[in-house]
Design an enzyme around this catalytic site. Structure first.
Site, short mmCIF file in Angstrom:
data_model
loop_
_atom_site.label_atom_id
_atom_site.label_comp_id
_atom_site.label_asym_id
_atom_site.label_seq_id
_atom_site.Cartn_x
_atom_site.Cartn_y
_atom_site.Cartn_z
N ASP A 1 0.86 -1.18 0.00
CA ASP A 1 0.00 0.00 0.00
C ASP A 1 0.90 1.23 0.00
O ASP A 1 2.10 1.14 0.24
CB ASP A 1 -0.88 -0.01 1.26
CG ASP A 1 -1.77 1.23 1.36
OD1 ASP A 1 -2.30 1.67 0.32
OD2 ASP A 1 -1.92 1.76 2.47
N SER A 2 0.28 2.39 -0.25
CA SER A 2 1.03 3.64 -0.19
C SER A 2 1.47 3.97 1.24
O SER A 2 2.34 4.81 1.42
CB SER A 2 0.16 4.77 -0.71
OG SER A 2 -1.04 4.84 0.02
N TYR B 1 -0.70 8.27 -2.56
CA TYR B 1 -0.76 8.00 -3.98
C TYR B 1 -1.94 8.72 -4.65
O TYR B 1 -1.92 8.95 -5.85
CB TYR B 1 -0.93 6.49 -4.22
CG TYR B 1 0.34 5.66 -4.08
CD1 TYR B 1 1.53 6.20 -3.57
CD2 TYR B 1 0.34 4.32 -4.46
CE1 TYR B 1 2.67 5.43 -3.45
CE2 TYR B 1 1.48 3.54 -4.33
CZ TYR B 1 2.63 4.09 -3.83
OH TYR B 1 3.76 3.31 -3.72
N GLY B 2 -2.96 9.04 -3.84
CA GLY B 2 -4.24 9.52 -4.39
C GLY B 2 -4.12 10.76 -5.26
O GLY B 2 -4.96 10.99 -6.12
N CYS C 1 -4.17 -1.11 -2.12
CA CYS C 1 -4.27 0.34 -2.26
C CYS C 1 -5.17 0.59 -3.45
O CYS C 1 -4.94 0.06 -4.54
CB CYS C 1 -2.87 0.89 -2.51
SG CYS C 1 -2.82 2.60 -3.08
N ASN C 2 -6.21 1.37 -3.25
CA ASN C 2 -7.17 1.57 -4.33
C ASN C 2 -6.57 2.30 -5.52
O ASN C 2 -6.82 1.96 -6.66
CB ASN C 2 -8.40 2.32 -3.81
CG ASN C 2 -9.32 1.41 -3.05
OD1 ASN C 2 -10.17 0.77 -3.63
ND2 ASN C 2 -9.13 1.30 -1.75
N THR C 3 -5.75 3.34 -5.24
CA THR C 3 -5.17 4.10 -6.34
C THR C 3 -4.25 3.21 -7.17
O THR C 3 -4.31 3.21 -8.40
CB THR C 3 -4.38 5.31 -5.79
OG1 THR C 3 -5.23 6.04 -4.92
CG2 THR C 3 -3.91 6.21 -6.91
N GLU D 1 -6.00 9.08 10.41
CA GLU D 1 -4.62 9.06 10.90
C GLU D 1 -4.47 9.92 12.16
O GLU D 1 -3.56 9.70 12.96
CB GLU D 1 -3.66 9.49 9.79
CG GLU D 1 -3.70 8.47 8.66
CD GLU D 1 -2.56 8.53 7.68
OE1 GLU D 1 -1.81 9.52 7.68
OE2 GLU D 1 -2.43 7.58 6.89
N CYS E 1 -11.45 3.19 -0.19
CA CYS E 1 -10.13 3.59 0.31
C CYS E 1 -9.86 2.75 1.54
O CYS E 1 -10.75 2.58 2.38
CB CYS E 1 -10.11 5.08 0.65
SG CYS E 1 -8.64 5.61 1.54
N THR E 2 -8.64 2.24 1.64
CA THR E 2 -8.36 1.27 2.70
C THR E 2 -8.47 1.84 4.11
O THR E 2 -8.61 1.08 5.07
CB THR E 2 -6.96 0.66 2.51
OG1 THR E 2 -6.04 1.74 2.33
CG2 THR E 2 -6.94 -0.24 1.30
N HIS E 3 -8.39 3.16 4.24
CA HIS E 3 -8.56 3.74 5.58
C HIS E 3 -10.01 3.71 6.05
O HIS E 3 -10.27 3.75 7.25
CB HIS E 3 -8.11 5.21 5.58
CG HIS E 3 -6.64 5.42 5.71
ND1 HIS E 3 -5.76 5.13 4.71
CD2 HIS E 3 -5.88 5.92 6.72
CE1 HIS E 3 -4.53 5.44 5.09
NE2 HIS E 3 -4.57 5.93 6.31
#
Lengths: 273, 273
Positions: B13-14, B45-46, B76-78, B155, B187-189
């Site tokens: 992931d980023s 990355y977004g 990571c979605n992006t 975060e 989005c993974t978050h």
């Protein structure tokens, strides 16, 4: 080395934030040309390590030197905190950061010797403002507070907004409790939410805008070194903008905060420098 | 090429967000070893371009191949949106992203054929979920909404918080007005603020968590290819974590969302790959 006084000033930042510094240079030194570099491919710097930031800064400075700049302004608090000392010795042209000019004004203005600093996690964690302020006046106590949501709020355009106000209230509460009388806006995005910060902190607290103070310091430095532009080499568009990624997004943000349209933004492969 | 079924699974992931995917793999495939890479030096990355993301992904995959992984999950979605197709053809091991598994479930579950997708500017702007969903069912209408403040809110740790609730209300309002019945957390978050999103959207909207769906898809894929771990090579600590910057910060976030302490996090110079 003879420096060309009609050469442009190089200004760089991790992204768009440094445009608030470029804007103050445009206002206060209207005869100067500017080459701006925004490291939009590697933004944000605030969460990266010292060694990474120094490496990035050296690459950008190599690019700016290729553009024949006569002076460099590191318009990024994290890069000023981590890289200024390292790169200053490597350069023959004047280079300044945004930390020292803000700290000088804060030290001069505070009455109760209690100064607050807000910024990214990297800037506040570095303690660099504290180092400067304590050197200037050992009696000053510095209270730092990282405000990581401010940058995305500004980039979302929520500048005068109840959510931004609530976030500011929460972040700034502990600085109010510390009874600071001076607050350094230690991130280049923050002048754009200055009115919200003012509303939360009240009129009794002096807000120091390092973007403005750095432009004045640059003017002083160029005067001292006899490097102010003669103004003879007028160009139709004296400002050039470079980014490391996504030039279109940069352009729309730049157009929202600068007093004219940014026509040309060029993408540079900064990893090659 | 003979793939070792007891080799680890590579997940990248980023930054820290992909840990929600790693967590679902740990839960659903408890015998598997994992090598996780978080590109914390180059996060996020977004906001970066397709070509930059493909270059970054190739570097990380070279690193993971050096770790002899048997499969790769782009958590990571992006990166899934921009790089999956490009890298899939270059690899002999199975590789999957987080977009397709979520889209499959959304297409299956929606009743009124109105599906929402939330994510970063990059993911939503790429239109990749829409492409997948329309291929699965041309009658589906997709409504995308970028929510750039969600990642910094997560975060910051403001997971169950009135400010996060207000931001979610503002972002999600237009999706409510569109009367979607299914929402992909793109989005993974976002699974970490799932309860806030649930509160805003109400019980009538099905929330699709691609982290969970990807772990199930991985299980299916490993079963099909006869690559499930035999479980014979037990290790005391079967999960290894690598980052490109600031290993300590990563560790503290990882420890807050994983059900055990991340002891060893190693920093890798990913630019060398």
């Amino acid at each position: 080395m003879k420096i060309d006084r009609d050469a442009p000033i190089g200004v760089f930042d991790s992204g768009v934030g440094g445009l608030t510094v470029a804007r103050e240079i445009m206002r206060n030194l209207p005869s100067e040309k500017i080459v701006y570099f925004g490291d939009t491919a590697r933004v944000p710097y605030g969460s990266k390590s010292r060694e990474t930031i120094i490496r990035y800064s050296r690459q950008i400075i190599r690019f700016l030197q290729e553009q024949q700049v006569k002076a460099i302004v590191i318009a990024c608090n994290t890069a000023s905190a981590f890289a200024l000392d390292a790169v200053r010795d490597e350069l023959e042209i004047p280079v300044l950061g945004v930390i020292e000019p803000g700290a000088l004004v804060a030290a001069r203005e505070t009455r109760n010797k209690r100064v607050g600093v807000i910024g990214t996690i990297g800037t506040v964690g570095s303690g660099i403002h504290e180092d400067f302020l304590r050197k200037l006046d050992p009696e000053i106590t510095v209270f730092g507070k990282a405000c990581p949501l401010f940058v995305p709020l500004v980039e979302e355009g929520w500048l005068h907004d109840p959510i931004t106000f609530e976030v500011a209230r929460r972040y700034l509460r502990e600085l109010q409790e510390r009874e600071i009388d001076t607050l350094i806006l230690g991130c280049t995005h923050y002048p754009l939410i200055r009115s919200t910060i003012r509303e939360v902190m009240g009129e009794g607290v002096r807000l120091v805008n390092p973007a403005y103070e750095s432009a004045l310091e640059l003017k002083r430095l160029l005067t001292e070194e006899d490097l102010l532009s003669t103004g003879k080499e007028q160009e139709e568009f004296p400002y050039r903008f470079y980014v490391s990624d996504l030039a279109d997004k940069f352009k729309s943000f730049a157009n929202s905060i600068l007093p004219y349209d940014v026509e040309m933004t060029q993408k540079i492969d900064i990893e090659n420098y």
